[in-house]
Scaffold this motif. Structure first.
Motif: not given
Length: 268
Positions: A24-29, A55-56, A65-69, A102-105
């Motif tokens: 876990v890297r806070e607010n990053a990964f 990974s997120f 924020t762009k989230v890649t799964w 996830l976006k809605e939450r």
């Protein structure tokens, strides 16, 4: 890090498997190891077989924020490579649904004003006395003030030693018309109290949500409501009555905006 989810299902489209957070890297990964039970024997440790990872990846963008799964697998060879090519068709729709959820939450997360966090709380030995009062703020202040005065008198008369920490109040009952609580002042573990109404007690211990309240006691109800909302949003189960710790002594600080109170709720 280290959180792990294991599932078992008779549905052949689901099967058995696990996911474990490994980095876990806070607010990053966020990185996860994954395992799937291909033989339905609840064994995720097939030797020589590379397990996939996921990974997120979070990237700050203008206005959001762009989230890649991701889904990653190594050690693939031969015919298996053709299988991997088709993974996007298989995983794409549920991944898109998951990202949408996830976006809605995240976008519907309540705006919590209090500083709330999960704590592992140690028990505190204290001299305590029970009191019941109405919800009227003035009556509460009067009742608690009188009760703390009696506790201090009992501590002094018994020759008990004050302990580390701050005065506290543990809620014992709550109704539409009244509040029951145990008011307490920390003392050392070896202390004894010679009193019929003041007794040596232990504060709750274990996992608890803590909210730090700044300001007058009159506004504490809003902080209690917020911590209950926080527990519901993040899936914590409240397992008992709350307690409050009064960090600021009102007799030493007249400015109520500088008062600090810690509110605790035991949780699973």
């Amino acid at each position: 890090m280290g959180a792990k989810q294991i599932w078992y299902s008779s549905d052949e489209n689901v099967g058995n498997g696990y996911m474990e957070i490994t980095e876990v890297r806070e607010n990053a990964f966020v990185a996860m190891d994954m395992g799937f039970d291909q033989n339905n024997n609840r064994d995720f440790t097939d030797e020589g077989e590379e397990e996939p990872t996921a990974s997120f990846i979070l990237e700050e963008t203008e206005g959001g924020t762009k989230v890649t799964w991701t889904f990653d697998i190594t050690g693939v060879s031969g015919f298996e490579k053709m299988m991997v090519v088709g993974l996007e068709m298989f995983l794409g729709p549920p991944y898109e649904e998951g990202l949408a959820a996830l976006k809605e939450r995240v976008e519907n997360r309540p705006n919590f004003k209090a500083d709330i966090s999960l704590q592992e709380v140690a028990a505190i030995t204290y001299a305590g006395m029970a009191v019941t009062t109405s919800h009227d703020p003035d009556e509460i202040a009067q009742a608690m003030g009188d009760t703390y005065g009696q506790i201090m008198a009992a501590i002094t008369q018994s020759g008990a030693t004050m302990g580390e920490g701050y005065p506290l109040a543990v809620t014992t009952e709550y109704s539409e018309t009244s509040i029951g609580m145990i008011c307490g002042i920390p003392v050392t573990e070896e202390s004894t109290i010679d009193s019929e109404v003041v007794t040596i007690r232990q504060s709750p211990e274990g996992a608890a949500l803590r909210a730090i309240h700044y300001g007058s006691y009159n506004n504490l109800e809003a902080t209690h409501e917020e911590i209950n909302q926080y527990a519901g949003y993040y899936g914590y189960e409240i397992t008992g009555m709350p307690w409050e710790v009064y960090v600021t002594d009102p007799s030493m600080e007249a400015d109520t905006t500088k008062w600090i109170t810690e509110v605790y709720y035991p949780v699973n």
